[in-house]
Design a protein around this motif. Structure first.
Motif, short mmCIF file in Angstrom:
data_model
loop_
_atom_site.label_atom_id
_atom_site.label_comp_id
_atom_site.label_asym_id
_atom_site.label_seq_id
_atom_site.Cartn_x
_atom_site.Cartn_y
_atom_site.Cartn_z
N PRO A 262 -23.71 82.06 -25.24
CA PRO A 262 -23.55 82.83 -24.00
C PRO A 262 -24.66 82.52 -23.00
O PRO A 262 -25.82 82.34 -23.36
CB PRO A 262 -23.62 84.28 -24.47
N GLY A 263 -24.27 82.44 -21.73
CA GLY A 263 -25.23 82.20 -20.67
C GLY A 263 -25.39 80.76 -20.27
O GLY A 263 -25.99 80.47 -19.23
N LEU A 264 -24.85 79.83 -21.06
CA LEU A 264 -24.94 78.42 -20.71
C LEU A 264 -23.81 78.04 -19.75
O LEU A 264 -22.82 78.77 -19.60
CB LEU A 264 -24.86 77.55 -21.96
N SER A 265 -23.96 76.90 -19.12
CA SER A 265 -22.95 76.43 -18.17
C SER A 265 -21.61 76.24 -18.87
O SER A 265 -21.56 75.73 -20.00
CB SER A 265 -23.39 75.10 -17.56
N PRO A 269 -21.54 74.09 -22.76
CA PRO A 269 -21.76 75.38 -23.41
C PRO A 269 -22.26 75.32 -24.85
O PRO A 269 -22.52 76.37 -25.44
CB PRO A 269 -20.36 75.99 -23.40
#
Length: 345
Positions: A262-265, A269
């Protein structure tokens, strides 16, 4: 000038021109030979024997991505010298895996309008024993430790796992009986004790435990699951979520995989993780970059995987216990298999 002298001058001129032409041809051949061996500052690649036999000295067989006449060919290097000269087989593959003296080579056949693809089963001498036409672009391939079972995944819609608009087809072939299971979508899958019925299921990334049992990724409803499958009963059960492109360790106790963090491009990902099959708990590896690959175990302590490179792909390694740092194994390479020892995944 006499006629005799004119003839003599003509003969000498012809001989000089022939000599100059011969030197030019020799120099061109020499340059071609050097180009055939050394690719613009890259690894040395030259024709040579490549074997998939289970015995022999430890070695790595992979698709060479170095520019030149041997690009995309299966090449071999000693495991102790991954950056050493590569022996090129002449057999081209987009994806490759081997085990137990059997190889699976996913190939492209270039056409005037559209390319077609096929899965080619190879014996230990890289001779074709069977081929199967493919419905899409090759993306994953694996072989069981004995060499009997081979599996592959293709994209039949879309060309990336990053988004949601794609469709895959995963097949398993018994090379001994010739029985082809054309799609894992025919399997009966159990999730949380109930049969899973969904129209949007996708499967990819088979990794074999033996000739009957395997692990793979199942996607449905916006989630991915690690499944444990049985080729004899054509059944599978989900084990846990958020596991993609699993790879079973040689000792059969752990799964290396790419995990969406979670939170990555959305375009990048994934990070590499290792899952303990006894507890279903995982830990991250010391590779901070996005990895869109099905990793390969070089042994029980180390993982190999590909990252984008100057010629398409480079191979890296990292410890499986989460310590250490990534290490460039060899540039311009993809789809490695370690042979001459006990390897799988």
């Amino acid at each position: 000038m006499s006629a005799r002298r004119k003839v003599l001058v003509l003969v000498v001129s012809v001989l000089v021109l022939a000599c100059v032409g011969g030197v030019a041809v020799w120099r061109a051949d020499a340059r071609a030979a050097r180009k055939d061996q050394v690719q613009a500052g890259g690894p040395e690649v030259r024709p040579g024997p490549v074997s998939l036999a289970a015995g022999g000295p430890p070695r790595i067989v992979f698709r060479s991505m170095a520019w030149g006449p041997h690009r995309d060919e299966l090449t071999s290097v000693p495991a102790s010298a991954p950056n050493g000269p590569r022996a090129a087989s002449g057999v081209k593959c987009l994806r490759f895996a081997a085990g137990g003296g059997t190889g699976i080579c996913l190939q492209a056949e270039r056409g005037p309008v559209n390319d077609t693809y096929r899965a080619v089963v190879l014996d230990s001498a890289l001779h074709e024993t069977r081929h199967v036409d493919l419905a899409g672009i090759p993306t994953r391939a694996r072989v069981s430790p004995s060499g009997r079972m081979v599996a592959w995944t293709v994209f039949v819609g879309g060309d990336s796992y990053a988004g949601t608009n794609f469709s895959t087809r995963t097949s398993i072939l018994d090379t001994r009986t010739g029985v082809l299971q054309p799609t894992l979508e025919d399997y009966t899958v159990t999730r949380d004790g109930k049969r899973l019925r969904a129209a949007d299921v996708n499967f990819w990334g088979v990794t074999f435990a033996d000739d009957t049992h395997f692990y793979a990724t199942l996607a449905t409803g916006g989630h991915t699951y690690l499944i444990h499958g049985d080729t004899a009963t054509r059944t599978a059960v989900t084990l846990r979520t958020n596991v993609e492109c699993p790879s079973l360790s040689p000792d059969g106790t752990r799964i290396a995989f790419k995990k969406r963090v979670p939170g990555l491009s959305p375009d990048a990902p994934w990070r590499l993780y290792v899952l303990d099959l006894s507890t279903l708990k995982d830990h991250p590896l010391a590779e901070p970059r996005n990895v869109d690959d099905q990793p390969t175990w070089t042994d029980n302590a180390t993982l190999s995987y590909s990252l984008p490179g100057n010629y398409g792909s480079d191979l890296y390694t990292v410890p499986a216990n989460g310590t250490g740092t990534p290490h460039l194994l060899t540039p311009s390479a993809l789809s490695p298999t370690w042979l001459g020892g006990s390897h799988q995944g």
